[in-house]
Scaffold this motif. Structure first.
Motif, PDB file in Angstrom:
ATOM      1  N   VAL A 171       0.836  -1.199   0.000  1.00  0.00           N
ATOM      2  CA  VAL A 171       0.000   0.000   0.000  1.00  0.00           C
ATOM      3  C   VAL A 171       0.875   1.254   0.000  1.00  0.00           C
ATOM      4  O   VAL A 171       0.652   2.204  -0.752  1.00  0.00           O
ATOM      5  CB  VAL A 171      -0.949  -0.011   1.213  1.00  0.00           C
ATOM      6  CG1 VAL A 171      -1.617   1.348   1.399  1.00  0.00           C
ATOM      7  CG2 VAL A 171      -2.016  -1.100   1.051  1.00  0.00           C
ATOM      8  N   ARG A 172       1.870   1.242   0.845  1.00  0.00           N
ATOM      9  CA  ARG A 172       2.756   2.413   0.912  1.00  0.00           C
ATOM     10  C   ARG A 172       3.445   2.653  -0.417  1.00  0.00           C
ATOM     11  O   ARG A 172       3.407   3.775  -0.960  1.00  0.00           O
ATOM     12  CB  ARG A 172       3.797   2.224   2.015  1.00  0.00           C
ATOM     13  CG  ARG A 172       4.821   3.351   2.097  1.00  0.00           C
ATOM     14  CD  ARG A 172       5.819   3.140   3.228  1.00  0.00           C
ATOM     15  NE  ARG A 172       6.650   1.944   3.043  1.00  0.00           N
ATOM     16  CZ  ARG A 172       7.762   1.901   2.306  1.00  0.00           C
ATOM     17  NH1 ARG A 172       8.177   2.994   1.676  1.00  0.00           N
ATOM     18  NH2 ARG A 172       8.464   0.788   2.199  1.00  0.00           N
ATOM     19  N   LEU A 175       0.934   3.840  -3.237  1.00  0.00           N
ATOM     20  CA  LEU A 175       0.493   5.235  -3.160  1.00  0.00           C
ATOM     21  C   LEU A 175       1.644   6.202  -3.411  1.00  0.00           C
ATOM     22  O   LEU A 175       1.467   7.244  -4.045  1.00  0.00           O
ATOM     23  CB  LEU A 175      -0.134   5.512  -1.788  1.00  0.00           C
ATOM     24  CG  LEU A 175      -1.600   5.119  -1.607  1.00  0.00           C
ATOM     25  CD1 LEU A 175      -2.143   5.667  -0.294  1.00  0.00           C
ATOM     26  CD2 LEU A 175      -2.467   5.603  -2.762  1.00  0.00           C
ATOM     27  N   MET A 176       2.810   5.867  -2.901  1.00  0.00           N
ATOM     28  CA  MET A 176       3.953   6.760  -3.121  1.00  0.00           C
ATOM     29  C   MET A 176       4.302   6.834  -4.606  1.00  0.00           C
ATOM     30  O   MET A 176       4.636   7.904  -5.132  1.00  0.00           O
ATOM     31  CB  MET A 176       5.165   6.271  -2.316  1.00  0.00           C
ATOM     32  CG  MET A 176       4.954   6.246  -0.806  1.00  0.00           C
ATOM     33  SD  MET A 176       4.727   7.877  -0.090  1.00  0.00           S
ATOM     34  CE  MET A 176       6.418   8.311   0.292  1.00  0.00           C
ATOM     35  N   LEU A 178       2.198   6.401  -7.089  1.00  0.00           N
ATOM     36  CA  LEU A 178       1.156   7.205  -7.743  1.00  0.00           C
ATOM     37  C   LEU A 178       1.427   8.688  -7.531  1.00  0.00           C
ATOM     38  O   LEU A 178       1.275   9.509  -8.430  1.00  0.00           O
ATOM     39  CB  LEU A 178      -0.225   6.847  -7.195  1.00  0.00           C
ATOM     40  CG  LEU A 178      -0.849   5.537  -7.657  1.00  0.00           C
ATOM     41  CD1 LEU A 178      -2.229   5.357  -7.034  1.00  0.00           C
ATOM     42  CD2 LEU A 178      -0.970   5.483  -9.185  1.00  0.00           C
ATOM     43  N   ARG A 179       1.819   9.017  -6.324  1.00  0.00           N
ATOM     44  CA  ARG A 179       2.100  10.411  -6.007  1.00  0.00           C
ATOM     45  C   ARG A 179       3.185  10.964  -6.908  1.00  0.00           C
ATOM     46  O   ARG A 179       3.066  12.065  -7.463  1.00  0.00           O
ATOM     47  CB  ARG A 179       2.523  10.533  -4.540  1.00  0.00           C
ATOM     48  CG  ARG A 179       2.738  11.952  -4.077  1.00  0.00           C
ATOM     49  CD  ARG A 179       3.189  12.030  -2.638  1.00  0.00           C
ATOM     50  NE  ARG A 179       4.533  11.480  -2.428  1.00  0.00           N
ATOM     51  CZ  ARG A 179       5.398  11.927  -1.530  1.00  0.00           C
ATOM     52  NH1 ARG A 179       5.058  12.942  -0.747  1.00  0.00           N
ATOM     53  NH2 ARG A 179       6.579  11.383  -1.378  1.00  0.00           N
ATOM     54  N   VAL A 182       2.098  11.289 -10.845  1.00  0.00           N
ATOM     55  CA  VAL A 182       1.225  12.365 -11.311  1.00  0.00           C
ATOM     56  C   VAL A 182       1.659  13.729 -10.798  1.00  0.00           C
ATOM     57  O   VAL A 182       0.992  14.730 -11.057  1.00  0.00           O
ATOM     58  CB  VAL A 182      -0.242  12.097 -10.915  1.00  0.00           C
ATOM     59  CG1 VAL A 182      -0.739  10.823 -11.551  1.00  0.00           C
ATOM     60  CG2 VAL A 182      -0.387  12.063  -9.406  1.00  0.00           C
TER      61      VAL A 182
END
Lengths: 192, 283
Positions: A171-172, A175-176, A178-179, A182
């Protein structure tokens, strides 16, 4: 890529003044997006439409709760749609919850084609899709289970038969990534 | 202290996947860590990308009108009511209840019309009875035609009594309507019973009943204290319809339920044949 500034805050201000036409305009702009998300989570058209209806009625009643400093109107609507859809999903039994499939596992039927009409919206959507598709499978899967099925870390570990620590890491990392992916485009478009 | 441990917790928090309170994280955020606050915001934005990635899907066109209608009659002033936000299952029941109310209103209207019509017919029948009685008196001396007149008189009196009963039942303040549903032998059968507890009489309107052999009749039963009581027999027309009055049931305590069985012509003291219609009185 230059993205348009959020044009919807005026609509929210008008809705706060009980302007029904403004709500109708907001509906016309975003009902399909919210419907897509609700359907993605619930997998059932009728219930998805109920969620969309709930969200817009909620907007009518609680437009003043919108905080322009925290993100766009669309992001606000999507969060509301997601939370209501997940609430409904959680009232279902495990078998029905498990029936919700990941994006790759459930290609959209021809009759449910993407109806995004706004060019900037289409472009942003494609960026988001690409970013998610580029994630490693296990990370993408963990994020989707959490976001679209509302599973907790423990539930994700059970569903994927993975150690809890592994789920946390996935999960970490997901999301990182994806951050970072974009970050060049983020000028208010993805604010949540 | 911004390590992977916090990043993990913040990422799970951003997705709503913590599954419980993490006191360590809560305390850390409450202490006002700007770095973690910023990271949490960014991770929430990242999570929202999943929503943005989903294809749009146009709802039914009717939904727009439903949403706008839900704002209230005066869209400018009226916020949505709680009823408009009820779950679908609840709304279904409300819709069913509304439909039942409409049905009741429709039936009440129909009953009123029927009552008015019956009252008119009753008055007409009374007039004809007076005429028949006068005519019978005039012709009483004549043997020829006397029997015919007597038969007509009996028929008119029976007709008058039946219509009088219908009016009395339909006009009663406590009239209620009960639905009887078709059972396995005749699942398409249906009936309504208009029942007056004070009059202890009912009127049955039945449809889709199968014609019976000559030696069989339908028999209506009213359940009193759990036991069936004979409420009369009836036949149906060629279309399977019947409009009949129950017999006098003054002896019963209260009508709990109704049923129709197929019995030998003339009826039986207790049900012996198959149940073709059964209902449950409203509370």
């Amino acid at each position: 890529m230059a993205l348009q500034p959020d044009p919807d805050r005026g609509l929210i201000a008008r809705i706060e003044r009980r302007d029904g036409e403004a709500l109708a305009s907001l509906y016309d702009r975003y009902s399909s997006r919210l419907m897509g998300l609700a359907f993605r989570i619930l997998g059932e058209t009728g219930e998805a439409e109920e969620v969309v209806q709930e969200v817009f009625i909620w907007v009518w009643r609680a437009a003043s709760s919108f905080d322009g400093g925290r993100g766009t109107v669309l992001a606000w609507l999507l969060v509301a749609t997601r939370s209501r859809s997940i609430d409904r999903l959680r009232t279902r039994g495990p078998a029905l919850r498990a029936g919700v499939r990941s994006l790759e596992e459930s290609p959209e039927p021809v009759s449910r084609q993407d109806v995004e009409s706004d060019a900037a919206g289409r472009q942003w959507q494609q960026i988001c899709r690409d970013a998610i598709r580029e994630l490693p499978e296990d990370q993408r899967r963990a994020l989707e289970l959490a976001y679209f099925e509302g599973l907790t870390q423990q539930e994700i570990a059970e569903r994927t038969a993975s150690p809890l620590g592994t789920v946390k890491t996935r999960v970490r990392l997901g999301l990182m990534k994806l951050r970072e992916r974009v970050r060049p485009y983020r000028k208010g478009q993805a604010d949540a | 202290m911004h390590n992977e441990r916090y990043e993990e917790l913040l990422a799970l928090h951003a997705l709503g996947a913590l599954g419980g309170v993490e006191p360590e994280l809560e305390q850390h955020l409450e202490e006002g860590c700007e770095i973690c606050e910023k990271l949490l915001g960014e991770l929430r934005q990242s999570a929202a990308l999943l929503a943005f990635s989903v294809p749009a899907l146009r709802p039914r066109p009717e939904l727009r009108a439903q949403v706008l209608a839900a704002l209230g009659p005066a869209r400018i002033d009226a916020p949505a009511t709680e009823a408009q936000l009820l779950p679908r299952r609840t709304r279904w029941w409300l819709a069913a209840a509304a439909a039942a109310v409409l049905l009741f209103i429709a039936d009440h209207t129909r009953l009123t019309v029927q009552r008015d019509r019956l009252q008119g017919e009753l008055a007409g029948t009374r007039s004809r009875l007076v005429v028949a009685e006068g005519e019978a008196a005039r012709r009483a001396q004549t043997s020829a035609g006397a029997a015919d007149l007597a038969a007509r008189l009996r028929s008119a009196e029976a007709d008058l009594a039946r219509r009088d009963l219908r009016v009395r039942v339909l006009e009663s303040d406590d009239i209620r309507m009960l639905f009887l549903g078709g059972q396995d032998p005749q699942p398409g059968a249906r009936a309504k019973v208009f029942w007056s507890e004070t009059a202890k009489r009912g009127i049955v309107v039945a449809a889709n009943l199968q014609p019976l052999p000559a030696d069989r009749q339908y028999q209506l039963w009213v359940f009193d204290q759990g036991k069936p009581v004979d409420a009369g027999v009836f036949d149906v027309d060629t279309a399977g319809r019947a409009l009949v009055e129950s017999r006098d049931l003054a002896g019963i305590t209260a009508a709990q339920n109704f049923a129709v069985t197929v019995e030998p012509r003339g009826g039986m003291p207790q049900p012996t044949g198959p149940i073709v219609l059964v209902g449950t009185p409203a509370a």
